[in-house]
Motif scaffolding. Sequence first.
Motif, short mmCIF file in Angstrom:
data_model
loop_
_atom_site.label_atom_id
_atom_site.label_comp_id
_atom_site.label_asym_id
_atom_site.label_seq_id
_atom_site.Cartn_x
_atom_site.Cartn_y
_atom_site.Cartn_z
N GLU A 278 0.83 -1.20 0.00
CA GLU A 278 0.00 0.00 0.00
C GLU A 278 0.86 1.26 0.00
O GLU A 278 0.61 2.20 -0.76
N GLU A 318 -5.76 6.99 3.50
CA GLU A 318 -6.99 6.24 3.73
C GLU A 318 -6.79 4.74 3.52
O GLU A 318 -7.45 3.93 4.16
N ALA A 321 -6.00 2.75 6.72
CA ALA A 321 -6.94 2.71 7.85
C ALA A 321 -7.33 1.29 8.19
O ALA A 321 -7.29 0.87 9.36
N ASP A 322 -7.71 0.51 7.16
CA ASP A 322 -8.12 -0.87 7.43
C ASP A 322 -6.95 -1.71 7.92
O ASP A 322 -7.09 -2.56 8.79
N LEU A 323 -5.76 -1.46 7.36
CA LEU A 323 -4.57 -2.19 7.80
C LEU A 323 -4.22 -1.87 9.24
O LEU A 323 -3.74 -2.74 9.98
N THR A 324 -4.46 -0.63 9.66
CA THR A 324 -4.22 -0.26 11.06
C THR A 324 -5.08 -1.11 11.98
O THR A 324 -4.61 -1.61 13.01
N ARG A 325 -6.34 -1.30 11.60
CA ARG A 325 -7.24 -2.14 12.41
C ARG A 325 -6.78 -3.60 12.41
O ARG A 325 -6.81 -4.26 13.44
N GLN A 326 -6.33 -4.07 11.26
CA GLN A 326 -5.89 -5.47 11.17
C GLN A 326 -4.65 -5.71 12.02
O GLN A 326 -4.55 -6.73 12.71
#
Length: 710
Positions: A278, A318, A321-326
């Motif tokens: 990413e 942006e 963001a999802d990778l931060t949660r993962q």
Amino acid sequence: MSQVPVPRLARGIVVVVLAGFASVYVLAGSPLAIVAFGLQLVYVLRSLRRFRGPWLLVVQALVGYAATLGFGTSVGILGFLGGSLLLTPAWPLAPLVAVSAAVVGPADPAISMVLIALVIYGLTRLIDRVDEMYAARLALALAAAAEERLRIATGLSDGLGRGLAAIADGVRSVVDRPERTSVVDQAVDRPERTSVVDQAVDRPERVAETLGEVVATARRSLADARNAAAGYRATSLAPEMTTARAMLTAAAIETETRVGHSEPLGPAGALLAAVLREVVTEAVRQNTATTCVIETTTADGTVRLRVTHDGARTAEDEGLADLTRQLGAAGGSLTTGLSAEGRLTVDAVLPEGPAEAAEDPGAYRLSVTLLAAVLVGFSIKALLFVPASLMVPAAACLAVIVVMQLRSINGRHMLALALLALLVYLPIPVFGRAWLGAAGFLAGPILLAFPWSVAWPLVGCVMASVAVSAVLLGLPVPLMVNFTASTLVTGLVVYGLLKLAQLVRELQEARQALARAAVVEERLRAARDLHDLLGHSLAAILLKCELARRLDPARARAELVDVLAMTEKAEGDLRVISGARPALSLAAEAESARSVLAAAGIQVELGLAHAELSAEVENVLGTVLREAVTNVLRHSSARHCAITTVVEDGVVRLRVRNDGVRSSEGRPGSAGIGNLTTRLAALDGRLGTERDDDWFELTAQAPSSMHMVG
């Protein structure tokens, strides 16, 4: 680990320790100690092993007892004989030698004889084990790779193998439809056929149904192949780093990679690869970066990926963001920061997988046990000269020293070394001459903790302090010399045992790392082949089957005949992935590409101008062509495609050029491009891409023959 081969380093340590033992007796006036030392080398040096035998023990016994009984040498010299006996089938005689030493000499040298024998036995056994472990390291890696290859082959055969067999059976049932229409007759002739085959009778609706099932099976098998390839790649971050470097270099971004982790990373590898993908994709998309640094490190049970580049306007992304949660869900973290100079830093941290246990703890335990026994023996020798009233505090101090010595195996501890120095020097005024021998316990860790350019001057200072202390205590010169020399010898023994313990552990870790690397390489090979070989074949099969469903029966039958040939090739690809040697032909792949592209309505211009190529180059360029054709079908609405080869100055170049490139063209850092870059790099080749309006060109070059690589 040291640049010196481990077995040679281990032997050097043992030779130095043996020389230290002999020097004590040479200083005491016994030249026969030099002979005893030389004879002992027969058990240490490979080049002298042919001289081993019963006669050698006889000569050692004559030398040892001649020195003791004839020249008055300390009975400690019999330790050379005792250690040699322990190394041979005559080991029951070793206790008799110890008893004779106790009878002839006082307790102190008798204990020294036992300690020398144990040290010689232990060090010699350790270097033998080091030899075995070092020699077997490649065999262990090969065995690990073979086991992983078998596991991969079993898994693929159970899934993709059955899928390909079902596709072949279904297509064959349509192409080779019998004239009769009796399902019963067909079942008698071909009892192995599945229900798909039984349905393939002459009625058109059944034929269409069969083709529908074949298409569904091909689509499912293609998805399974891609998922399996992704799964094998996910355990390792290395492929994504290779792809990232290629992607950044292609975008004219100066790139530096620093790899500080061990593969495979397991689930952590997949998440870190996603972060790297990413960040690099965004840096290329922004088209403002000039430099990028990709770094991985490990510390305190975690693995860290840090990517820094100068092409960001803001620290917000942006896509992260999802990778931060993962990463948070996996027990890690993902942070971003923008410096005043405009450099973006992305930090991803995840827990490492569970550490592997040492695969062969026997040698390491032997070294530690031997070290403990020797330290206790030296301590007992020291306690022989301590007054009974001071026995308890002296024993307590020695116990602390022994524990600290054992902890020194784990590396350099400056605070512990300072405490050890206090325990060595402060009790001297209390315990007197009995404590002078403890200085050797300080010399050993010093040799281990510092570079030798620093360590030896420090050891010299320790020896000088012992000599000064002996003078202040009023000891005679011969005793002062003995204590000073013993300090060096004890230090060498402690150093040798500590260093060998470290070498054994490092060798075990190196063997495990080599085996892990072999397993990772095998998984990456399977992932590359799944993507580049079987993935292409299944995509082509799916395309042909879908085309056949839309054609009239006669034309459909011709397409399905091609599908049968492709299925056989795919089954061959599956065997390659399972470990068989690939045997691709660039010319055959070009003809296959022409057929597949033509079936998709693409006009093909084929011009092959290469002569005979080496098998390695044929394999790699054939794989490149497969991937290029797959990308033409997946990422463009091409109407024209040119495939050409040319040989110039010993270099063969393959070009695939097509029109119809979409604005949403796939990332240049895709798995396929990364795989091809890796394959070509192994041949000193290169992969290049160029886009001009709606035309895209892929160029691969490699030496035309492998003897030119170098």
